[in-house]
Design a protein around this motif. Structure first.
Motif, PDB file in Angstrom:
ATOM      1  N   LEU A 108     -51.649  12.277  50.009  1.00 49.74           N
ATOM      2  CA  LEU A 108     -52.478  13.369  50.508  1.00 49.74           C
ATOM      3  C   LEU A 108     -53.500  12.821  51.508  1.00 49.74           C
ATOM      4  O   LEU A 108     -54.243  11.883  51.209  1.00 49.74           O
ATOM      5  N   PHE A 109     -53.529  13.439  52.686  1.00 50.19           N
ATOM      6  CA  PHE A 109     -54.418  13.017  53.767  1.00 50.19           C
ATOM      7  C   PHE A 109     -55.190  14.243  54.278  1.00 50.19           C
ATOM      8  O   PHE A 109     -54.775  15.372  54.062  1.00 50.19           O
ATOM      9  N   ALA A 110     -56.283  13.986  54.972  1.00 52.29           N
ATOM     10  CA  ALA A 110     -57.067  15.107  55.504  1.00 52.29           C
ATOM     11  C   ALA A 110     -57.811  14.680  56.757  1.00 52.29           C
ATOM     12  O   ALA A 110     -58.162  13.504  56.923  1.00 52.29           O
ATOM     13  N   GLN A 133     -57.024   8.989  53.776  1.00 52.51           N
ATOM     14  CA  GLN A 133     -56.448   9.318  52.473  1.00 52.51           C
ATOM     15  C   GLN A 133     -57.478  10.087  51.648  1.00 52.51           C
ATOM     16  O   GLN A 133     -58.653   9.706  51.603  1.00 52.51           O
ATOM     17  N   VAL A 134     -57.042  11.146  50.996  1.00 52.86           N
ATOM     18  CA  VAL A 134     -57.942  11.928  50.153  1.00 52.86           C
ATOM     19  C   VAL A 134     -58.177  11.179  48.850  1.00 52.86           C
ATOM     20  O   VAL A 134     -57.247  10.637  48.237  1.00 52.86           O
ATOM     21  N   LEU A 135     -59.437  11.144  48.415  1.00 50.95           N
ATOM     22  CA  LEU A 135     -59.817  10.474  47.182  1.00 50.95           C
ATOM     23  C   LEU A 135     -60.107  11.495  46.095  1.00 50.95           C
ATOM     24  O   LEU A 135     -60.568  12.601  46.387  1.00 50.95           O
ATOM     25  N   ASN A 136     -59.855  11.110  44.853  1.00 48.26           N
ATOM     26  CA  ASN A 136     -60.185  12.018  43.755  1.00 48.26           C
ATOM     27  C   ASN A 136     -61.659  11.873  43.383  1.00 48.26           C
ATOM     28  O   ASN A 136     -62.409  11.131  44.021  1.00 48.26           O
ATOM     29  N   ALA A 137     -62.066  12.563  42.351  1.00 51.30           N
ATOM     30  CA  ALA A 137     -63.474  12.577  41.965  1.00 51.30           C
ATOM     31  C   ALA A 137     -63.977  11.191  41.554  1.00 51.30           C
ATOM     32  O   ALA A 137     -65.186  10.921  41.604  1.00 51.30           O
ATOM     33  N   ASP A 138     -63.055  10.302  41.181  1.00 47.80           N
ATOM     34  CA  ASP A 138     -63.426   8.938  40.786  1.00 47.80           C
ATOM     35  C   ASP A 138     -63.319   7.954  41.939  1.00 47.80           C
ATOM     36  O   ASP A 138     -63.474   6.748  41.750  1.00 47.80           O
ATOM     37  N   GLY A 139     -63.013   8.459  43.127  1.00 47.45           N
ATOM     38  CA  GLY A 139     -62.904   7.589  44.295  1.00 47.45           C
ATOM     39  C   GLY A 139     -61.569   6.914  44.450  1.00 47.45           C
ATOM     40  O   GLY A 139     -61.419   5.996  45.270  1.00 47.45           O
ATOM     41  N   GLU A 140     -60.577   7.358  43.691  1.00 49.13           N
ATOM     42  CA  GLU A 140     -59.237   6.764  43.770  1.00 49.13           C
ATOM     43  C   GLU A 140     -58.361   7.563  44.720  1.00 49.13           C
ATOM     44  O   GLU A 140     -58.498   8.778  44.846  1.00 49.13           O
ATOM     45  N   VAL A 141     -57.433   6.873  45.382  1.00 50.41           N
ATOM     46  CA  VAL A 141     -56.549   7.514  46.354  1.00 50.41           C
ATOM     47  C   VAL A 141     -55.571   8.457  45.661  1.00 50.41           C
ATOM     48  O   VAL A 141     -54.972   8.111  44.640  1.00 50.41           O
ATOM     49  N   ILE A 142     -55.429   9.654  46.203  1.00 48.94           N
ATOM     50  CA  ILE A 142     -54.368  10.566  45.782  1.00 48.94           C
ATOM     51  C   ILE A 142     -53.178  10.268  46.678  1.00 48.94           C
ATOM     52  O   ILE A 142     -53.179  10.599  47.860  1.00 48.94           O
ATOM     53  N   ASN A 168     -71.404   9.117  55.839  1.00 46.76           N
ATOM     54  CA  ASN A 168     -70.707   7.949  55.314  1.00 46.76           C
ATOM     55  C   ASN A 168     -70.614   6.925  56.454  1.00 46.76           C
ATOM     56  O   ASN A 168     -69.893   7.143  57.424  1.00 46.76           O
ATOM     57  N   PRO A 169     -71.332   5.807  56.379  1.00 51.50           N
ATOM     58  CA  PRO A 169     -71.370   4.851  57.498  1.00 51.50           C
ATOM     59  C   PRO A 169     -69.996   4.342  57.913  1.00 51.50           C
ATOM     60  O   PRO A 169     -69.746   4.143  59.107  1.00 51.50           O
ATOM     61  N   GLU A 170     -69.109   4.114  56.947  1.00 48.70           N
ATOM     62  CA  GLU A 170     -67.770   3.605  57.278  1.00 48.70           C
ATOM     63  C   GLU A 170     -67.010   4.599  58.143  1.00 48.70           C
ATOM     64  O   GLU A 170     -66.396   4.227  59.155  1.00 48.70           O
ATOM     65  N   LEU A 171     -67.075   5.869  57.776  1.00 47.33           N
ATOM     66  CA  LEU A 171     -66.361   6.892  58.533  1.00 47.33           C
ATOM     67  C   LEU A 171     -66.977   7.080  59.914  1.00 47.33           C
ATOM     68  O   LEU A 171     -66.257   7.289  60.904  1.00 47.33           O
ATOM     69  N   VAL A 172     -68.297   7.024  59.990  1.00 41.63           N
ATOM     70  CA  VAL A 172     -68.962   7.172  61.287  1.00 41.63           C
ATOM     71  C   VAL A 172     -68.614   6.004  62.202  1.00 41.63           C
ATOM     72  O   VAL A 172     -68.418   6.173  63.410  1.00 41.63           O
ATOM     73  N   GLN A 173     -68.514   4.808  61.637  1.00 42.88           N
ATOM     74  CA  GLN A 173     -68.138   3.643  62.440  1.00 42.88           C
ATOM     75  C   GLN A 173     -66.737   3.806  63.017  1.00 42.88           C
ATOM     76  O   GLN A 173     -66.508   3.559  64.209  1.00 42.88           O
ATOM     77  N   ILE A 174     -65.803   4.245  62.181  1.00 43.41           N
ATOM     78  CA  ILE A 174     -64.430   4.469  62.653  1.00 43.41           C
ATOM     79  C   ILE A 174     -64.419   5.561  63.716  1.00 43.41           C
ATOM     80  O   ILE A 174     -63.743   5.437  64.752  1.00 43.41           O
ATOM     81  N   PHE A 175     -65.162   6.606  63.458  1.00 40.79           N
ATOM     82  CA  PHE A 175     -65.228   7.739  64.378  1.00 40.79           C
ATOM     83  C   PHE A 175     -65.751   7.320  65.749  1.00 40.79           C
ATOM     84  O   PHE A 175     -65.135   7.584  66.789  1.00 40.79           O
ATOM     85  N   MET A 224     -70.279  21.071  57.002  1.00 42.42           N
ATOM     86  CA  MET A 224     -70.159  19.612  57.030  1.00 42.42           C
ATOM     87  C   MET A 224     -69.452  19.059  55.799  1.00 42.42           C
ATOM     88  O   MET A 224     -68.943  17.944  55.808  1.00 42.42           O
ATOM     89  N   GLY A 225     -69.424  19.833  54.717  1.00 45.33           N
ATOM     90  CA  GLY A 225     -68.810  19.352  53.485  1.00 45.33           C
ATOM     91  C   GLY A 225     -67.316  19.595  53.422  1.00 45.33           C
ATOM     92  O   GLY A 225     -66.758  20.412  54.147  1.00 45.33           O
ATOM     93  N   GLY A 226     -66.666  18.858  52.525  1.00 46.47           N
ATOM     94  CA  GLY A 226     -65.223  19.014  52.344  1.00 46.47           C
ATOM     95  C   GLY A 226     -64.691  17.948  51.418  1.00 46.47           C
ATOM     96  O   GLY A 226     -65.435  17.365  50.613  1.00 46.47           O
ATOM     97  N   VAL A 227     -63.412  17.649  51.540  1.00 45.29           N
ATOM     98  CA  VAL A 227     -62.800  16.648  50.665  1.00 45.29           C
ATOM     99  C   VAL A 227     -63.259  15.251  51.074  1.00 45.29           C
ATOM    100  O   VAL A 227     -63.608  14.996  52.223  1.00 45.29           O
ATOM    101  N   ARG A 228     -63.256  14.379  50.098  1.00 42.65           N
ATOM    102  CA  ARG A 228     -63.668  12.992  50.338  1.00 42.65           C
ATOM    103  C   ARG A 228     -62.458  12.172  50.802  1.00 42.65           C
ATOM    104  O   ARG A 228     -61.378  12.256  50.203  1.00 42.65           O
ATOM    105  N   ILE A 229     -62.632  11.399  51.885  1.00 42.75           N
ATOM    106  CA  ILE A 229     -61.540  10.550  52.369  1.00 42.75           C
ATOM    107  C   ILE A 229     -62.032   9.120  52.545  1.00 42.75           C
ATOM    108  O   ILE A 229     -63.235   8.853  52.568  1.00 42.75           O
ATOM    109  N   ASN A 230     -61.058   8.195  52.710  1.00 40.43           N
ATOM    110  CA  ASN A 230     -61.405   6.827  53.079  1.00 40.43           C
ATOM    111  C   ASN A 230     -61.110   6.623  54.562  1.00 40.43           C
ATOM    112  O   ASN A 230     -60.761   7.567  55.274  1.00 40.43           O
ATOM    113  N   GLY A 231     -61.220   5.412  55.044  1.00 43.73           N
ATOM    114  CA  GLY A 231     -61.037   5.153  56.458  1.00 43.73           C
ATOM    115  C   GLY A 231     -59.633   5.353  56.971  1.00 43.73           C
ATOM    116  O   GLY A 231     -59.421   5.415  58.186  1.00 43.73           O
TER     117      GLY A 231
END
Length: 482
Positions: A444-446, A432-441, A121-128, A422-429
């Motif tokens: 919940l953070f990870a 925040q953990v996102l649901n299957a539709d890409g919406e914030v739960i 995920n380019p956004e996450l790699v940029q933050i990282f 390498m796999g796991g839950v989906r997060i944003n920058g």
């Protein structure tokens, strides 16, 4: 006092006799209560897992003014972080500057994307990559020793920060973070397993946990941070996502069973890259110990049972693992000399474990290994020639810091084992953990290996420790903002 206790005992006996005579022996005495369960707890932020990500998150949330409780199912703090050996990748640090190492966030970003086959995920790699340097400076401010810098597979520059002398990085990282947690009086509840994330109407309310005696209780909190690690020690889950891993060993500690991923999925969290599972090429087949990639980074080579090199030792882990599986016995022999031993203090630990075969000469070592001495000598001579020329015409290794000179020589038998998921839950920058539709739960953070998307199809050595600190801090700060 003894007389008082004796009289008290006589009184209790008399009361029991009276109760039996009056037919009410089945009733509990009036001053005795039924055993009570564990009391429920209220806090601001509950963190599941006490590895690097969990501890970093705890420090940041606490420093932002929140009350924090950390749950750890194992009997000790540290998780997989405690087993880490290689280093923590970061570009543009003060340590690199002092050592005269030129590096940049841009190159770190490109190395990470290339190593992950651009599946990241380019956004996450940029933050990282942008925040990895700050992570190292933060750790230094906390009193950590990360003042040695080496190179691990897939990196263009020397950016893997580790303790002075090249000691294993994980214990120092856990020591540094734990000291900071203890200084802040943050509570860590060991042997306490989170079994369910509480959620109602899309909003997190805490977790249900169980202590070592099997008693359940609730930790109510407005924010939950998953720092539970991956599933590298869960053979069933591994095979579910990649059947080719049936029967593989693991470098993971026993608690790395994917609990956080499973709990998050149960409340609708989206998952990403679950089938992307990395093997580490240099694990010891007899006991599962992992040999740090820094041994190769400092100059060691890999040979097969015929005494010949067969791969670029600093290629990505998946490439080296695949090449090793193609050799006789599906193993390799990690070969190095005194100069490399002296350059990396972690090697002394391997010698103490008794997993190193040593010879006073190439001929003696070849005899112990059952390898033709002339072939092995030829391999070493050829490699030393490549080091002198600065070009690896055989396998394209672009970093050869030293040859294998006269003196004692050593071998460690190694083979691939499951190392990182390498796999796991989906997060944003904001972690925040996102649901299957890409919406914030909400709530919940990870962070850490419980998260997918950062490393893509293959993780570079040294990136995981940087990842857990960067996103552990982000998760703690984000949770405190609720």
């Amino acid at each position: 006092m003894k007389q008082h206790k004796k009289l008290l005992g006589i009184t209790v006996v008399i009361m029991l006799i009276i109760s039996l005579l009056t037919g009410c022996a089945g009733d509990a005495p009036a001053d005795t209560e039924e055993p009570q369960g564990v009391a429920d707890i209220q806090t601001d932020v509950v963190i599941i897992g006490s590895g690097g990500a969990g501890l970093a998150a705890a420090i940041e949330a606490h420093d932002a003014g929140k009350e924090v409780i950390v749950l750890e199912k194992m009997p000790m703090v540290g998780g997989n972080t405690l087993r880490a050996t290689g280093g923590l990748n970061a570009a543009g640090t003060s340590v690199q500057a002092e050592l005269g190492i030129e590096d940049s966030v841009e190159v770190h970003y490109e190395d990470t994307m290339t190593g992950g086959y651009d599946m990241n995920n380019p956004e996450l790699v940029q933050i990282f990559t942008e925040n990895a340097s700050d992570a190292v400076e933060w750790l230094l401010e906390l009193g950590g020793d990360f003042n040695d810098v080496g190179r691990l597979g897939g990196s263009t520059n020397n950016r893997s920060h580790r303790p002075s002398g090249g000691a294993a990085v994980g214990p120092e990282l856990v020591r540094t973070l734990r000291a900071a947690v203890e200084a802040r009086d943050i509570e860590i509840m060991i042997e306490t397993t989170a079994i369910e994330i509480l959620s109602e109407d899309g909003k997190i309310g805490g977790v249900v946990a169980m202590n070592k005696d099997g008693q359940e209780f609730t930790v109510a909190a407005s924010a939950v941070i998953l720092a539970t690690g991956g599933f590298g020690a869960n053979s069933t889950m591994l095979v579910e996502w990649d059947s080719a891993l049936e029967g593989f060993g693991t470098t993971n500690q026993p608690g790395a069973t994917g609990d956080g991923i499973t709990m998050a999925a149960a409340i609708g969290a989206g998952l990403v890259d679950m089938e992307e599972i990395q093997t580490h090429p240099t694990a010891v087949p007899s006991n599962g110990s992992m040999i740090t990639e820094a041994v190769r980074g400092n100059g060691a080579i890999l040979i097969n049972k015929d005494g010949q090199r067969f791969v670029n030792e600093l290629a990505t882990r998946d490439v080296v693992s695949e090449a090793m599986l193609a050799q006789e016995g599906e193993i390799g022999l990690l070969f190095f000399g005194d100069d490399i031993r002296e350059s990396l203090s972690a090697i002394e630990g391997y010698i103490k474990q008794g997993i190193v075969t040593e010879g006073s000469s190439i001929e003696e070592l070849a005899g112990k290994l059952g390898i033709d001495a002339e072939t092995l000598q030829g391999t070493v001579d050829t490699y030393n020639g490549l080091v002198d020329s600065g070009v690896d015409a055989e396998f394209g290794r672009d970093d050869m810091p030293r040859g294998i000179e006269e003196g004692n020589v050593y071998v460690i038998e190694v083979g691939p084992a499951v190392h990182h998921t390498m796999g796991g839950v989906r997060i944003n920058g904001s972690a925040q953990v996102l649901n299957a539709d890409g919406e914030v739960i909400q709530g919940l953070f990870a962070a850490g290996e419980a998260v997918g998307g950062i490393h893509g199809g293959n993780r570079l050595g040294g990136n995981a420790l940087a990842d857990i600190i960067v996103f552990g801090r982000v998760a703690g700060q984000s949770a405190a903002d609720l």
